[in-house]
Scaffold this motif. Structure first.
Motif, PDB file in Angstrom:
ATOM      1  N   ARG A  33      11.088 -27.923 -72.862  1.00  0.00           N
ATOM      2  CA  ARG A  33      10.840 -27.278 -71.569  1.00  0.00           C
ATOM      3  C   ARG A  33      10.693 -25.783 -71.822  1.00  0.00           C
ATOM      4  N   TRP A  42      16.987 -25.266 -71.317  1.00  0.00           N
ATOM      5  CA  TRP A  42      15.965 -24.237 -71.516  1.00  0.00           C
ATOM      6  C   TRP A  42      15.857 -23.821 -72.990  1.00  0.00           C
ATOM      7  N   GLU A  70       2.931 -29.029 -66.064  1.00  0.00           N
ATOM      8  CA  GLU A  70       3.918 -28.306 -65.273  1.00  0.00           C
ATOM      9  C   GLU A  70       4.740 -29.307 -64.475  1.00  0.00           C
ATOM     10  N   VAL A  91      12.251 -25.340 -59.049  1.00  0.00           N
ATOM     11  CA  VAL A  91      12.478 -24.978 -60.448  1.00  0.00           C
ATOM     12  C   VAL A  91      11.338 -25.608 -61.232  1.00  0.00           C
ATOM     13  N   SER A  92      10.517 -24.777 -61.855  1.00  0.00           N
ATOM     14  CA  SER A  92       9.365 -25.298 -62.589  1.00  0.00           C
ATOM     15  C   SER A  92       9.454 -24.914 -64.061  1.00  0.00           C
ATOM     16  N   TYR A  93       8.790 -25.708 -64.868  1.00  0.00           N
ATOM     17  CA  TYR A  93       8.735 -25.456 -66.308  1.00  0.00           C
ATOM     18  C   TYR A  93       7.546 -26.198 -66.882  1.00  0.00           C
ATOM     19  N   PRO A 108      10.495 -21.486 -67.919  1.00  0.00           N
ATOM     20  CA  PRO A 108      11.206 -21.853 -66.694  1.00  0.00           C
ATOM     21  C   PRO A 108      11.119 -20.753 -65.635  1.00  0.00           C
ATOM     22  N   ARG A 109      10.914 -21.195 -64.380  1.00  0.00           N
ATOM     23  CA  ARG A 109      10.812 -20.267 -63.246  1.00  0.00           C
ATOM     24  C   ARG A 109      11.529 -20.876 -62.048  1.00  0.00           C
ATOM     25  N   ASN A 140      11.477 -15.399 -63.169  1.00  0.00           N
ATOM     26  CA  ASN A 140      11.316 -15.973 -64.505  1.00  0.00           C
ATOM     27  C   ASN A 140      12.649 -15.947 -65.235  1.00  0.00           C
ATOM     28  N   ASP A 191      21.961 -17.762 -66.514  1.00  0.00           N
ATOM     29  CA  ASP A 191      20.555 -17.390 -66.683  1.00  0.00           C
ATOM     30  C   ASP A 191      20.402 -15.940 -66.270  1.00  0.00           C
TER      31      ASP A 191
END
Length: 159
Positions: free
Chosen positions: A33, A28, A63, A54-56, A36-37, A19, A119
């Motif tokens: 968005r 981000w 998603e 990369v998902s958000y 974020p992961r 995460n 990040d």
């Protein structure tokens, strides 16, 4: 100076879901968005190649996923997107981590599509008490300068 993990170390540490807990990336920091992961899976150890997802979440709570492949190159990775994004590449590296390997600092180089940035990620499912304080007390271990740390925005805790 932080101890830079080797490709072999990263083949063990990175697979799984992380995460984004703090960042200075504009993408981000907007409300467009959220959550974020990064999910990494090991494709090969030698040479080190990872697949990433990369998902958000978007403002309408959908998603979204951005897929790519990350290949080890000397002291970091070169990420190449999938599909429409296959021509886009980004160089990134792990600049430091905690002893347990559950919190990592990721440094991205400037690319055609995005600025340089940082990040701070924590492994999903691992509770890190007072993460901001942990990183603040150990900036050198995470490969961060005082300016780097000051540039970070801490995101809402992951639930």
């Amino acid at each position: 100076m932080p101890t830079t993990p080797t490709a072999s170390d990263l083949a063990t540490i990175l697979p799984g879901t992380w995460n984004v807990r703090s960042t200075n990336f504009p993408m981000w920091l907007t409300r467009e968005r959220t959550s974020p992961r990064f999910t990494y899976s090991l494709v090969s150890e030698d040479p080190l190649v990872l697949r990433d997802d990369v998902s958000y979440r978007t403002t309408d709570d959908a998603e979204k996923h951005v897929l790519g492949t990350d290949k080890w190159a000397h002291d970091g990775f070169v990420r190449r997107g999938k599909g429409r994004r296959r021509l886009a590449t980004t160089r990134w590296s792990i600049s430091g981590m905690n002893e347990a390997g559950t919190v990592i600092a990721v440094r991205f180089e400037k690319s055609l599509a995005s600025p340089a940035g940082i990040d701070i990620l924590s492994r999903e499912g691992v509770v890190v008490d007072e993460l901001r304080s942990l990183v603040a007390r150990n900036t050198e271990k995470f490969g961060l300068t005082a300016e780097d740390f000051a540039s970070l925005t801490w995101l809402d805790p992951v639930t």
